[in-house]
Scaffold this motif. Sequence first.
Motif, mmCIF file in Angstrom:
data_model
loop_
_atom_site.group_PDB
_atom_site.id
_atom_site.type_symbol
_atom_site.label_atom_id
_atom_site.label_comp_id
_atom_site.label_asym_id
_atom_site.label_seq_id
_atom_site.Cartn_x
_atom_site.Cartn_y
_atom_site.Cartn_z
ATOM 1 N N GLU A 1 0.875 2.335 -9.540
ATOM 2 C CA GLU A 1 -0.255 2.608 -10.437
ATOM 3 C C GLU A 1 -0.496 1.446 -11.395
ATOM 4 N N LEU B 1 -6.086 -9.335 -7.172
ATOM 5 C CA LEU B 1 -6.777 -8.327 -6.360
ATOM 6 C C LEU B 1 -7.183 -8.858 -4.992
ATOM 7 N N ALA C 1 -5.692 -4.543 -3.412
ATOM 8 C CA ALA C 1 -6.899 -3.781 -3.761
ATOM 9 C C ALA C 1 -6.857 -2.350 -3.245
ATOM 10 N N LEU C 2 -5.974 -2.063 -2.291
ATOM 11 C CA LEU C 2 -5.894 -0.717 -1.720
ATOM 12 C C LEU C 2 -4.885 0.172 -2.445
ATOM 13 N N THR C 3 -4.174 -0.390 -3.400
ATOM 14 C CA THR C 3 -3.212 0.401 -4.164
ATOM 15 C C THR C 3 -3.920 1.082 -5.331
ATOM 16 N N PRO C 4 -3.346 2.150 -5.896
ATOM 17 C CA PRO C 4 -3.936 2.755 -7.098
ATOM 18 C C PRO C 4 -4.109 1.750 -8.234
ATOM 19 N N VAL D 1 0.839 -1.198 0.000
ATOM 20 C CA VAL D 1 0.000 0.000 0.000
ATOM 21 C C VAL D 1 0.875 1.250 0.000
ATOM 22 N N GLY E 1 -4.607 -1.503 -7.905
ATOM 23 C CA GLY E 1 -5.720 -2.376 -7.564
ATOM 24 C C GLY E 1 -7.055 -1.708 -7.765
ATOM 25 N N LYS E 2 -7.168 -0.457 -7.346
ATOM 26 C CA LYS E 2 -8.429 0.269 -7.501
ATOM 27 C C LYS E 2 -8.816 0.442 -8.965
ATOM 28 N N ALA E 3 -7.811 0.589 -9.833
ATOM 29 C CA ALA E 3 -8.083 0.770 -11.265
ATOM 30 C C ALA E 3 -8.021 -0.549 -12.038
ATOM 31 N N ARG E 4 -7.749 -1.657 -11.336
ATOM 32 C CA ARG E 4 -7.607 -2.982 -11.951
ATOM 33 C C ARG E 4 -6.511 -2.981 -13.024
#
Length: 283
Positions: A217, A236, A242-245, A212, A247-250
């Motif tokens: 990215e 993920l 999932a908490l990384t940029p 994290v 992960g959030k953007a897949r």
Amino acid sequence: MFERSRGWLSALVLAWCAQGALAAEMPRVVALGGDITETVYALDAQQALVGVDSTSVWPVAARKLPDVGYVRQLAAEGVLALRPGLILATHDAGPPPVLAQLREAGVRIETMPVTRTPEAVVAKVREIGRALQRDAAAGALAQRLEAQYAELAKAVAAMPGHPRVLFLMATEGSPMAAGRETAAASAIALAGGTPVADDFSGYKAVSPEALVALAPEVILLMRERAEAVGGVDGVLRLPGIALTPAGKARRIVFVDGQALLGFGPRNAEHELALQRELAGARR
């Protein structure tokens, strides 16, 4: 019609004779390293190959050749059983005592230097071409690679930004991240990314909290392990991802590990493909 057929047949016979002559001139070759084997095939000199190591998985035809074992854990007996006249080895082939045994047995060994730049890739192609008496083919391949790397440099220069990128070698337990002085870090930078794990060298296990904090990215993994990890969704689910940029953007990207990190003849085209992925991360 008869004259045309006879001309075609004559050309075919000449080609066969030329190939046979080339095979007769070349020593029996063992290739140690996936990048080395790929280069031998790219130079159309595979008829000289009598063995490869276990990392030589491309092209598929290489898998049919005798396997002398993992490139860093070789045994002299297995290699010598193939009666090689020439061994083409990657920089980390070994262990050193085994290479010494092979040299003492009279086998010529050509060891390639560490290759992590376009210039080094081109130089390696030319060096292998020289060892195999395929200088013309090596020159043509070198020119093609230089053109691809020039295209890559222009594309990287035109990028609006250089996304933070993390390469994970393994995901079992605590994921192993690529730090400084790794092929992965070099490949990321060459494609226009910024390697984020720059506070350590080599590969190191990273905790969910560290993942994290690194805030990548884009996260890269080897395509060869995509099924085992469960694809993007499986990545993920790893703690912290999932908490990384990324992960959030897949933005989980699977790359061909051997082609990209081996810095062989396929590196340039795979660097170009990675650059396109990274350029999209900042749009």
